[in-house]
Design a protein around this motif. Sequence first.
Motif, PDB file in Angstrom:
ATOM      1  N   GLU A   1      -7.552   0.024  -4.056  1.00  0.00           N
ATOM      2  CA  GLU A   1      -7.351  -0.396  -2.675  1.00  0.00           C
ATOM      3  C   GLU A   1      -8.205  -1.621  -2.378  1.00  0.00           C
ATOM      4  O   GLU A   1      -9.432  -1.585  -2.524  1.00  0.00           O
ATOM      5  CB  GLU A   1      -7.723   0.724  -1.701  1.00  0.00           C
ATOM      6  CG  GLU A   1      -6.684   1.821  -1.587  1.00  0.00           C
ATOM      7  CD  GLU A   1      -5.413   1.344  -0.906  1.00  0.00           C
ATOM      8  OE1 GLU A   1      -5.472   0.843   0.226  1.00  0.00           O
ATOM      9  OE2 GLU A   1      -4.352   1.475  -1.533  1.00  0.00           O
ATOM     10  N   LYS A  33      -6.490   4.013   9.774  1.00  0.00           N
ATOM     11  CA  LYS A  33      -6.254   4.492   8.410  1.00  0.00           C
ATOM     12  C   LYS A  33      -7.603   4.805   7.759  1.00  0.00           C
ATOM     13  O   LYS A  33      -8.343   5.647   8.237  1.00  0.00           O
ATOM     14  CB  LYS A  33      -5.424   3.481   7.637  1.00  0.00           C
ATOM     15  CG  LYS A  33      -3.997   3.336   8.183  1.00  0.00           C
ATOM     16  CD  LYS A  33      -3.146   2.410   7.326  1.00  0.00           C
ATOM     17  CE  LYS A  33      -1.738   2.288   7.862  1.00  0.00           C
ATOM     18  NZ  LYS A  33      -0.886   1.400   7.035  1.00  0.00           N
ATOM     19  N   SER A  38       0.788  -1.228   0.000  1.00  0.00           N
ATOM     20  CA  SER A  38       0.000   0.000   0.000  1.00  0.00           C
ATOM     21  C   SER A  38       0.818   1.275   0.000  1.00  0.00           C
ATOM     22  O   SER A  38       0.284   2.351  -0.248  1.00  0.00           O
ATOM     23  CB  SER A  38      -0.946   0.000   1.208  1.00  0.00           C
ATOM     24  OG  SER A  38      -0.219  -0.121   2.408  1.00  0.00           O
ATOM     25  N   SER A  73      -1.497   4.484   2.178  1.00  0.00           N
ATOM     26  CA  SER A  73      -2.693   4.077   1.445  1.00  0.00           C
ATOM     27  C   SER A  73      -2.757   4.794   0.100  1.00  0.00           C
ATOM     28  O   SER A  73      -2.417   5.969   0.002  1.00  0.00           O
ATOM     29  CB  SER A  73      -3.957   4.408   2.252  1.00  0.00           C
ATOM     30  OG  SER A  73      -3.915   3.810   3.522  1.00  0.00           O
ATOM     31  N   SER A  93      -4.751  -0.934   4.774  1.00  0.00           N
ATOM     32  CA  SER A  93      -5.376   0.382   4.904  1.00  0.00           C
ATOM     33  C   SER A  93      -6.591   0.418   5.820  1.00  0.00           C
ATOM     34  O   SER A  93      -6.993   1.487   6.264  1.00  0.00           O
ATOM     35  CB  SER A  93      -5.794   0.884   3.522  1.00  0.00           C
ATOM     36  OG  SER A  93      -6.834   0.080   3.001  1.00  0.00           O
TER      37      SER A  93
END
Length: 431
Positions: free
Chosen positions: A258, A278, A217, A370, A246
Amino acid sequence: MTDDPRRQIPRTDTVLADPRLSEAHRMFGAEVVKQAVREAQQRARDGRIEPSDVLPAALAALPPAPALLRRVINATGVVLHTNLGRAPLSVAAIEAVTFAAGYVDIEYDVTTGVRAPRGRSALDALRAAVPDAGDVHVVNNGAAAIVLAATALAARREIVVARSEMVEIGDGFRLHELLASTGARLREVGATNRVHLRDYTDAVGPRTGFILKVHPSNFRIEGFTSAVGVAELARLPVPVVADIGSGLLRPEPLLPDEPDAATWLREGATVVTASGDKLLGGPQAGLLLGRQEAIEELRRHPLARALRVDKLTLAALEATLRRPVTPTASALHADEGELRERAGKLAARLAASGIAATVTPSAGVVGGGSAPGLRLPGWAVRLPPGLAEPLRHGVPCVVGRVHDGHFLLDLRCVPPAEDDAVAQVVERACS
């Protein structure tokens, strides 16, 4: 000797009895206040201040808050700024923490009067948020979640992991070193840029504890690359532990690259690990979601006790999960037009005070490891670069970023209610 000004220095008990110190007594305690008074008295004896200034000097010497952490207004445009504490808590989470600061039924059943499962309401909220998980568990951070999984499922066994996913997670902590500390042996497969299913198939054997799938990430590899997804790995005859990092529990259209916990669980991951502070927007925590038997094995492992979270974290996590509109979500989805309007008003106010302030486009980022490479279009107030330091020392502290020789205040992560506070700090710095 009768004219010696030091005789005019007020007695300690007289100063301590002054009602202007009553709030300080309540906040800091008697010893801290007494020390401040004694230091002020000594300054008066040395002739550095007047005897009449002992009380004001003592008040000024006291810290601004019981803890020395400083409140910071994040005008960097980085939503999850690790150095500034990552995700700010929502109003609901803050209220929950305050409520949980006293006695609460963290491990107590008020109906039966006997011990109850720890943090059951927070765990229920996490189960409800990710119905694809057979069960859930919470530890004190994302790294701890991976360590618990490795210790419980692969101690003295092998963990198969792609070479391209051997990440450094920040502050010098490297994944392979973290896992090796548990007694597991890492078996790297693939090349730096490409890994295939056959690499995993060839590596899996009787000594395999699990396959580890890590979402890289905090960096991207582009060009001639290939990776193996969770769905393919789940067809192999060993567990798959998948770290999304994340903390994204469900798909987010704004962040299509993601991975999220629900999707990877549906694809067959045995256990998914994630961070709570996060993209979830909650407190620091390590989330473990997965098959019921695997989570139970993790929960029952002796290490789980050392990694457990406190009541404040559980309260904040539950409030975050039950009321999903967080400051993190608001910053990620901030309207570009509204950001431009706010920046324009702030720049106009500062310019009217004689400060060189203009509006400029500004690309925010997610941060916190992230969505690397993703840019969030927005706007900022451009100021002279020399203001960076005085604003960091302002009250409240305002942190922006220097870019192309200018100091930018990006309002993406600044609540609209704090625009006036930002303006006042800038004005004081320029006065």
